[in-house]
Design a protein around this motif. Structure first.
Motif, mmCIF file in Angstrom:
data_model
loop_
_atom_site.group_PDB
_atom_site.id
_atom_site.type_symbol
_atom_site.label_atom_id
_atom_site.label_comp_id
_atom_site.label_asym_id
_atom_site.label_seq_id
_atom_site.Cartn_x
_atom_site.Cartn_y
_atom_site.Cartn_z
ATOM 1 N N THR A 1 0.846 -1.197 0.000
ATOM 2 C CA THR A 1 0.000 0.000 0.000
ATOM 3 C C THR A 1 0.882 1.248 0.000
ATOM 4 O O THR A 1 2.098 1.151 0.156
ATOM 5 C CB THR A 1 -0.901 0.053 1.248
ATOM 6 O OG1 THR A 1 -0.093 0.424 2.375
ATOM 7 C CG2 THR A 1 -1.571 -1.274 1.523
ATOM 8 N N GLY B 1 -12.941 -1.028 -2.037
ATOM 9 C CA GLY B 1 -11.808 -1.585 -2.771
ATOM 10 C C GLY B 1 -10.651 -0.613 -2.937
ATOM 11 O O GLY B 1 -9.481 -0.989 -2.797
ATOM 12 N N ASP B 2 -10.971 0.650 -3.225
ATOM 13 C CA ASP B 2 -9.885 1.604 -3.481
ATOM 14 C C ASP B 2 -9.171 2.033 -2.199
ATOM 15 O O ASP B 2 -8.092 2.622 -2.259
ATOM 16 C CB ASP B 2 -10.375 2.823 -4.270
ATOM 17 C CG ASP B 2 -11.615 3.451 -3.661
ATOM 18 O OD1 ASP B 2 -12.298 2.774 -2.875
ATOM 19 O OD2 ASP B 2 -11.900 4.606 -3.964
ATOM 20 N N ILE C 1 -7.965 -0.083 -0.075
ATOM 21 C CA ILE C 1 -6.955 -1.087 0.290
ATOM 22 C C ILE C 1 -5.560 -0.569 -0.033
ATOM 23 O O ILE C 1 -4.687 -0.521 0.839
ATOM 24 C CB ILE C 1 -7.190 -2.438 -0.430
ATOM 25 C CG1 ILE C 1 -8.622 -2.943 -0.214
ATOM 26 C CG2 ILE C 1 -6.197 -3.484 0.091
ATOM 27 C CD1 ILE C 1 -8.946 -4.218 -1.001
ATOM 28 N N SER C 2 -5.343 -0.150 -1.278
ATOM 29 C CA SER C 2 -4.008 0.304 -1.686
ATOM 30 C C SER C 2 -3.617 1.623 -1.028
ATOM 31 O O SER C 2 -2.438 1.982 -1.006
ATOM 32 C CB SER C 2 -3.937 0.460 -3.206
ATOM 33 O OG SER C 2 -4.005 -0.808 -3.823
ATOM 34 N N MET C 3 -4.604 2.363 -0.521
ATOM 35 C CA MET C 3 -4.288 3.595 0.196
ATOM 36 C C MET C 3 -3.795 3.272 1.617
ATOM 37 O O MET C 3 -3.331 4.154 2.331
ATOM 38 C CB MET C 3 -5.507 4.516 0.266
ATOM 39 C CG MET C 3 -6.004 5.020 -1.086
ATOM 40 S SD MET C 3 -4.744 5.977 -2.014
ATOM 41 C CE MET C 3 -4.362 4.831 -3.360
ATOM 42 N N LYS D 1 -13.041 -0.980 -7.888
ATOM 43 C CA LYS D 1 -12.478 -0.093 -6.869
ATOM 44 C C LYS D 1 -11.072 -0.544 -6.469
ATOM 45 O O LYS D 1 -10.184 0.292 -6.265
ATOM 46 C CB LYS D 1 -13.389 -0.051 -5.629
ATOM 47 C CG LYS D 1 -14.726 0.651 -5.848
ATOM 48 C CD LYS D 1 -14.546 2.136 -6.013
ATOM 49 C CE LYS D 1 -15.851 2.897 -6.097
ATOM 50 N NZ LYS D 1 -16.554 3.009 -4.806
ATOM 51 N N MET E 1 -2.417 4.440 -6.464
ATOM 52 C CA MET E 1 -1.172 4.208 -5.724
ATOM 53 C C MET E 1 0.041 4.327 -6.653
ATOM 54 O O MET E 1 1.025 4.990 -6.319
ATOM 55 C CB MET E 1 -1.211 2.827 -5.081
ATOM 56 C CG MET E 1 0.070 2.420 -4.364
ATOM 57 S SD MET E 1 -0.089 0.842 -3.478
ATOM 58 C CE MET E 1 -0.004 -0.334 -4.816
#
Lengths: 354, 354
Positions: A136, A217-218, A220-222, B240, B248
């Motif tokens: 992340t 979902g978005d 997670i990578s944040m 998402k 990212m």
């Protein structure tokens, strides 16, 4: 050799086994002299490889196993081949107390099936899950279930939260990991009943975990949550979709930076920065998924991992073995069971206040 | 002005409405002189903006609507505010035959609720879906459902396939789009029953669509299928999660290329290549999700889209209006209904051969 600092290794699992496995073992052994290894597989192949591995050799004992489970074998076939395989031997060593953890880069379905059969699901738990590390912006998060099963009800999602939390403490070294439940954001219908019920229960039961609520979902990578909990179908879709985008960007960036002489020159000058970027999202650094919820630790290395990746999977096994991973899961599952029982007893489950 | 080349626009929806909306309209009008527009919203705000939009002004008719649906309003509230809103006015124009399509950058939940209420679900269909464009290594794919609902049974998944196929033909200009069903890869348990049943039916029913079989999450960005079909929960999670990774990488790449003087120099030299990379994955170029399965075309622009993005959403509406999108969906849904009826009649549904 005591079980606590011994790791059993499937020497024959993975696309480039056994060479990559022994190389990875040697790399890991060079770093961590406090571990011992049981290396399972075909002795005739493994002995010369091990002899050349100067760090690993003195710390490793060979366990001969004549058979190998093919990477594309059906789990049912793998179970029939059974005890004669290197994969089974590694897991059996955990069962017998000879090792604290088993590591394999072999067939995932077979590993899951054999691990469940040999080690059995931990008490107080209905089903094991597969947890993995997700890079992340903030570092790394744990995501589970990545596909050990396709569905999960509310209590199973809470069990996943407990196991993921223990994983994040032991492997990601986070003292107090936060937990998010993967959901979708549409106002009208906030996800499946099981997810909403799990969120309500996690708030209500007062478990010793840091529950944040829903994440999308978005997020997670944040790095919005240290642990992201989902049923195995959704978790697998999320992970694979993310991997696809990562691969697409990697390919497109490479294409872009080799598309002209000028681009190549710029890339050459920016090379140290680009190398640091590559290292930051090196998939090898997050190698090592774990089947959590068994009576023993089983780590799955990516089948195509190289020696650096395999060494990372061994490090995951080492971190889990050296921590209170299993006992803290047991303790929290017990708390969960008691909280659910008490809740039923006092009738709290009927028409809860919103 | 005829309905076929008229697009109704919600002038007040979106984070920076109405300025961005009118600017986007002007950009689109500069390119496509063959369309006319109905612009719904507060006349006092819209008239001066439109007067400054020299391409759009002569092609646009204002429709005054006094109320605006807040971006964070609950759909239930939006429905109560109802007919007085710019969003409703745009959709009503489609219903009344004054426009072929409506475009809004406003509140998604409200748009979905009002569109369903005013336009109604198309005959032969149980529920509409939200379809969007996903950038891939090969170009672009269509993915649905992105969250109009959270679940879908086998027949609904086939309905999604039919609608996604029509979208890919009309908007992505693919003459014969391929269809993949989103699933997970674990051997033991290949996804939910509904997905396996949908795959079996699509093979069996001989519909005029190119069904490839299952795809996994990482196949989407590789462009493995032109249309990827999933239930709304899974589709939303996939989209998402992918968006999160894209964000990212974008942030990390920018950080990397500004991390030192040397990196900045390299980036400056590689700038044309990096600009081309950025353009290739410009989210504005895939703006414009569509609620498919209604008696009329409703396009949702991203709420934060700029004028270029909004113009792209208008282009999606134009492509759909100018194509046989609605009629080809009706025809294929009719074929599906007949095939299912015939199948039941001849008893083909009982114990199918594997």
């Amino acid at each position: 050799m005591t079980a606590g600092n011994t790791i059993a290794v499937d020497g024959m699992g993975g696309d480039d086994a056994p060479a990559i496995v022994v190389d990875g073992l040697d790399r890991f052994a060079a770093e961590r002299r406090d571990f011992r290894f049981l290396l399972a597989g075909d002795e005739a192949q493994l002995r010369p490889l091990l002899a050349a591995a100067r760090h690993a050799a003195p710390l490793t004992e060979l366990m001969h196993a004549e058979a190998v489970i093919a990477m594309d074998a059906k789990p049912s076939l793998a179970l029939r081949q059974g005890r004669r395989t290197s994969m089974w031997a590694a897991i059996q060593a955990v069962k017998d107390g000879g090792a604290a953890a088993a590591v394999s880069a072999g067939n995932t379905g077979a590993l899951m099936a054999i691990a469940k059969l040999v080690l059995r699901t931990a008490e107080g738990l209905r089903r094991p899950a597969l947890v993995g590390s997700w890079p992340t912006l903030k570092g790394v998060s744990a995501v589970l279930d990545l596909g050990a099963d396709i569905a999960a009800d509310a209590e199973q999602l809470i069990e996943f939260a407990i196991m993921g939390e223990a994983f994040a403490r032991a492997v990601h070294h986070k003292p107090r990991p936060t937990i998010g439940l993967l959901n979708i954001g549409s106002e009208e219908m906030k996800g499946h009943d099981s997810i909403r019920e799990a969120a309500r229960l996690m708030r209500e039961l007062n478990l010793p975990i840091e529950f944040l609520g829903f994440v999308e979902g978005d997020d997670i990578s944040m790095g919005a949550a240290d642990v992201v909990v989902a049923d195995g179908f959704s978790g697998n879709i999320a992970l694979k979709s993310a991997e696809g985008v990562a691969r697409m960007f990697t390919i497109a960036l490479r294409e872009s930076l080799t598309s002209s002489l000028r681009a190549k020159l710029g890339a050459a000058i920016a090379l140290p920065a680009l190398a640091a970027l590559k290292a930051r999202f090196d998939p090898r650094s997050v190698n090592g998924g774990v089947f959590v919820g068994l009576n023993g630790i089983v780590v799955k290395s990516h089948g195509g991992a190289d020696a650096v990746g395999f060494a990372r999977a061994l490090a995951v096994a080492a971190d889990l073995s050296a921590s209170d991973f299993q006992s803290s899961i047991s303790a929290n599952l017990k708390r969960l069971g008691e909280a659910l029982t008490m809740r039923t007893a006092v009738g709290a489950s009927e028409e809860p206040a919103k």
